[in-house]
Design an enzyme around this catalytic site. Structure first.
Site, PDB file in Angstrom:
ATOM      1  N   ASP A  15       0.866  -1.182   0.000  1.00 41.13           N
ATOM      2  CA  ASP A  15       0.000   0.000   0.000  1.00 41.13           C
ATOM      3  C   ASP A  15       0.902   1.231   0.000  1.00 41.13           C
ATOM      4  OD1 ASP A  15      -2.342   1.601   0.252  1.00 41.13           O
ATOM      5  OD2 ASP A  15      -1.962   1.813   2.390  1.00 41.13           O
ATOM      6  N   SER A  16       0.283   2.382  -0.199  1.00 42.11           N
ATOM      7  CA  SER A  16       1.050   3.622  -0.131  1.00 42.11           C
ATOM      8  C   SER A  16       1.467   3.937   1.311  1.00 42.11           C
ATOM      9  CB  SER A  16       0.194   4.767  -0.680  1.00 42.11           C
ATOM     10  OG  SER A  16      -1.044   4.809   0.005  1.00 42.11           O
ATOM     11  N   CYS A  78      -3.729  -1.111  -2.077  1.00 43.18           N
ATOM     12  CA  CYS A  78      -4.043   0.303  -2.288  1.00 43.18           C
ATOM     13  C   CYS A  78      -5.063   0.451  -3.428  1.00 43.18           C
ATOM     14  CB  CYS A  78      -2.745   1.014  -2.650  1.00 43.18           C
ATOM     15  SG  CYS A  78      -2.918   2.735  -3.054  1.00 43.18           S
ATOM     16  N   GLU A 157      -4.249   9.024   9.253  1.00 39.94           N
ATOM     17  CA  GLU A 157      -2.801   8.960   9.524  1.00 39.94           C
ATOM     18  C   GLU A 157      -2.454   9.656  10.851  1.00 39.94           C
ATOM     19  OE1 GLU A 157      -0.035   8.033   7.343  1.00 39.94           O
ATOM     20  OE2 GLU A 157      -1.310   7.227   5.757  1.00 39.94           O
ATOM     21  N   CYS A 189     -10.945   3.232  -0.544  1.00 34.07           N
ATOM     22  CA  CYS A 189      -9.626   3.709  -0.134  1.00 34.07           C
ATOM     23  C   CYS A 189      -9.272   2.949   1.135  1.00 34.07           C
ATOM     24  CB  CYS A 189      -9.666   5.215   0.133  1.00 34.07           C
ATOM     25  SG  CYS A 189      -8.141   5.835   0.880  1.00 34.07           S
ATOM     26  N   HIS A 191      -7.737   3.584   3.747  1.00 29.58           N
ATOM     27  CA  HIS A 191      -7.827   4.242   5.053  1.00 29.58           C
ATOM     28  C   HIS A 191      -9.257   4.334   5.579  1.00 29.58           C
ATOM     29  CE1 HIS A 191      -3.796   5.347   3.982  1.00 29.58           C
ATOM     30  NE2 HIS A 191      -3.617   6.068   5.078  1.00 29.58           N
TER      31      HIS A 191
HETATM   32  N1  DGL Z   1      -3.830   3.762  -0.082  1.00 26.87           N
HETATM   33  C1  DGL Z   1      -4.562   4.770  -0.801  1.00 26.87           C
HETATM   34  C2  DGL Z   1      -5.794   4.172  -1.437  1.00 26.87           C
HETATM   35  O1  DGL Z   1      -6.296   3.145  -1.035  1.00 26.87           O
HETATM   36  C3  DGL Z   1      -4.955   5.913   0.086  1.00 26.87           C
HETATM   37  C4  DGL Z   1      -3.840   6.769   0.551  1.00 26.87           C
HETATM   38  C5  DGL Z   1      -3.111   7.472  -0.566  1.00 26.87           C
HETATM   39  O2  DGL Z   1      -3.629   8.454  -1.149  1.00 26.87           O
HETATM   40  O3  DGL Z   1      -2.012   7.045  -0.857  1.00 26.87           O
HETATM   41  O4  DGL Z   1      -6.306   4.727  -2.369  1.00 26.87           O
END
Ligand code: DGL
Length: 275
Positions: A15-16, A78, A157, A189, A191
């Site tokens: 993931d990011s 992600c 976050e 997303c 998060h």
């Molecule tokens: N992990 C990203 C997603 O699921 C969210 C956070 C980001 O913008 O990197 O889209």
């Protein structure tokens, strides 16, 4: 790779940043014997405001890194990378790679009774229109309303779940969604599932909340079984987890310990630009 080492090889999940832990957590629940190598790109988060070219490059680097860990399959946890990079990396790497958009879309198609679905995600995911595209491939009759909610990511976050400002931002973003007659909404997303109870309380029982993580773990289970590479837990090599990030390992470890159902003692830092 022998059959036995294929079975005990880890699954790569990336993931990011920290959000993909919600997907890793679901995989650990549904596939408790699998070994997992998780990578969170904490140095370069957020992906949701970046271009497709950049997101593909980042995803390629992470997959190259995960391959050094001998992973047998990769889950792009992600949504943004799943929406913008999955097709490109699938063509490039000879390893099973799955994203969260197709499983999430399928869950929503199954959940809706009135064929009206909402999707919330990052700017990049919403602009890609990927959720709408995939849902329409499954059922062209469904009306899809997408909405970007970029501020949800930093709120999660920063651990602001219970903060009054989070409630205000939920109302600001989701008022228009609540005023439609959608009966299912995808948390598109990684998060957002961490704000699920708040979002649910605001939207009410009429709208079913869909978290792609559950369906993604089910798809992974199916894939590993079909390809005869599911870890059956019969050797000592099972249920092991390794966590890697590109920056701020201690912050990640603290966060991981609030999400994962077991102790995360350490996170390792990787210079991802080297891959
Ligand atoms: N992990 C990203 C997603 O699921 C969210 C956070 C980001 O913008 O990197 O889209």
């Amino acid at each position: 790779m022998s059959l036995e080492s294929r079975k005990t090889a880890p699954v790569g999940v990336f993931d990011s940043g920290v959000g993909g832990l919600t997907v890793a957590r679901e995989i650990s629940r549904q596939l408790p014997d699998e070994n997992i190598v998780y990578f969170g790109d904490t140095a370069r988060v957020p992906y949701g405001s970046k271009s497709q070219k950049t997101i593909i490059r980042f995803s390629e680097q992470i997959i190259r890194f995960l391959k050094t860990k001998q992973v047998k399959a990769i889950v792009i946890a992600c949504n943004t990378a799943s929406a913008l990079a999955l097709d490109a990396v699938r063509d490039e790497f000879h390893i099973p790679i799955m994203g969260v958009v197709i499983p999430g879309a399928r869950a929503a198609v199954e959940a809706t009774r009135n064929n009206k679905v909402g999707v919330v995600g990052t700017d990049a995911t919403v602009q890609s229109g990927m959720y709408t595209k995939i849902i329409h491939e499954m059922n062209p009759e469904i009306t899809v309303i997408e909405k970007a909610c970029p501020l949800f990511v930093p709120l999660v976050e920063e651990g602001f779940k219970e903060h009054v400002v989070t409630q205000e931002i939920i109302e600001y973003y989701l008022e228009s969604m609540r005023n439609t007659d959608i009966d299912a909404m995808i948390l598109g997303c990684t998060h957002y599932p961490l704000l699920r109870s708040k979002i649910r309380a605001y939207l009410g029982d009429r709208i079913q909340i869909v978290n792609p993580a559950y369906e993604t773990a089910m798809d992974l289970k199916r894939l590993l079984q079909e390809q005869n590479m599911a870890n059956d837990g019969t050797t000592e090599q099972h249920s092991r987890y390794e966590f890697y990030v590109s920056d701020a390992a201690e912050k990640f470890t603290r966060f991981a310990n609030t999400v994962m159902p077991f102790d995360v003692p350490v996170t390792n830092v990787v210079n991802i630009e080297e891959y």
